[in-house]
Design a protein around this motif. Sequence first.
Motif, short mmCIF file in Angstrom:
data_model
loop_
_atom_site.label_atom_id
_atom_site.label_comp_id
_atom_site.label_asym_id
_atom_site.label_seq_id
_atom_site.Cartn_x
_atom_site.Cartn_y
_atom_site.Cartn_z
N VAL A 1 -4.09 -17.13 -55.59
CA VAL A 1 -3.89 -15.52 -54.79
C VAL A 1 -4.84 -15.28 -53.49
O VAL A 1 -6.19 -15.05 -53.94
CB VAL A 1 -3.80 -14.30 -56.05
N LEU A 2 -4.46 -15.49 -52.42
CA LEU A 2 -5.28 -15.19 -51.26
C LEU A 2 -4.97 -13.91 -50.28
O LEU A 2 -3.64 -13.76 -50.48
CB LEU A 2 -5.16 -16.43 -50.27
N ALA A 3 -5.81 -13.43 -49.82
CA ALA A 3 -5.39 -12.32 -49.03
C ALA A 3 -4.91 -12.94 -47.71
O ALA A 3 -4.90 -13.96 -47.41
CB ALA A 3 -6.78 -11.41 -48.72
N ALA A 4 -4.33 -11.97 -46.80
CA ALA A 4 -3.54 -12.47 -45.60
C ALA A 4 -4.58 -13.17 -44.67
O ALA A 4 -4.10 -14.16 -44.10
CB ALA A 4 -3.07 -11.34 -44.84
N LEU B 1 -7.24 -14.86 -45.39
CA LEU B 1 -7.72 -16.30 -45.99
C LEU B 1 -6.38 -17.06 -45.87
O LEU B 1 -6.54 -18.17 -45.64
CB LEU B 1 -8.03 -15.92 -47.42
N ARG B 2 -5.16 -16.44 -46.06
CA ARG B 2 -3.91 -17.53 -45.72
C ARG B 2 -3.82 -17.80 -44.32
O ARG B 2 -3.53 -18.97 -44.13
CB ARG B 2 -2.63 -16.54 -46.23
#
Length: 283
Positions: A220-223, A225-226
Motif C-alpha cells: 500500500v503506497l501513496a501516489a 511513492l508509486r
Amino acid sequence: MPSPKASRSAGRSGGSPVLGSSNGRYEFMSLNRAPPPHLLQRQGSDPATARLRASESPTRRRGSGSSTGSTGGQGLPEEDSIRLNPSIIGVALSSLLAIDLWLSKRLGVCACEDSSWGSIRPLMKLIEISGHGIPWLAGTAYCLYKSDSAAGQEVMLNLFVALLLDLVLVGIVKAVVRRRRPAHNRMDMFATFSVDRYSFPSGHATRAAMCGRFLLAHLVLAAPLRVLVLLWASMVGLSRVLLGRHNVTDVVFGFWMGYCQYNLVEMLWLSPQVLQGLLGQLA
C-alpha cells in the motif's frame, strides 16, 4: 590448269585444299560439311565414317565447347541462388540489429569518464547498484526475518522466491543466447558472475520490471511513492544503456521478460499454509 581468278575466288569462299578433280574440274571440300560421295569412293572411305570425322572437326568441337560453356554459365545451383536471394525477414532483422548497435553506441554517453556525460557516471553506477540482485535478496531476507505479521511474511517470502526465479531465468537465457556486451562497455560492475559477461537480456531491467509490478500490487503506497517506483524502474533500464552495459534491445526485452515473470510469480504464489509449513520445518 585452273585460272588464278578461280583459285582466288575459291580462297575467298573459304574452301579447303584441292581433294581431286572430276571431268577436268577441281573439287573443294568445305570444313563444315562432308566431301562429295564420289571423292569418298576414290579414297576408299565409307560415307558414314566421313560424316563422323567431319562432325568431329576442330570447328565443331570448338562450337560445342563454347555452347556447353555458355549453357553451364547461364544459371547457378539452387542453393547458391537461395543464398544470393535473402528473405525479407533476414534483411529486416539485419537492419534492426544495425540500428540497435548504432543507437546503443550513441546513447552510451556515460561509458567512461571521458565520455560526453562522464561526470554523471557515479550517479548512474549508484542506480545500477540499486537494481542489483544481491542488495534485493539481502533486503528481502532481512524484511522476512523481521516481519511480525503472517501477511508481511507471505509477501516477503514470495518476493524472495521471485528474485531467485529471476536469477535462474535470466541466467538460462544469457547462456543460450550468448550475446556479447557492447564494445564500449567497461567491465567494472558490482559483484558479477561468469554469465554476466553476456548482454541479452538485461538482468537489471527484468528485476526492475518484476519488482516494480510486485511492489505496486502488494504494498500500500501513496501516489508519490508509486510514481517514484515507476521512475526508479525506468531509470534502472536507462542507466544500462547510458553506462554502455547493454544494447537497447537487451533492456527492452528485459522489461518485457520481467513483466511476464511477475505473472508467473502470481501463478506460483505461496499461500500462508505453505509458508507456515516451511517455517515449521526450518524451526
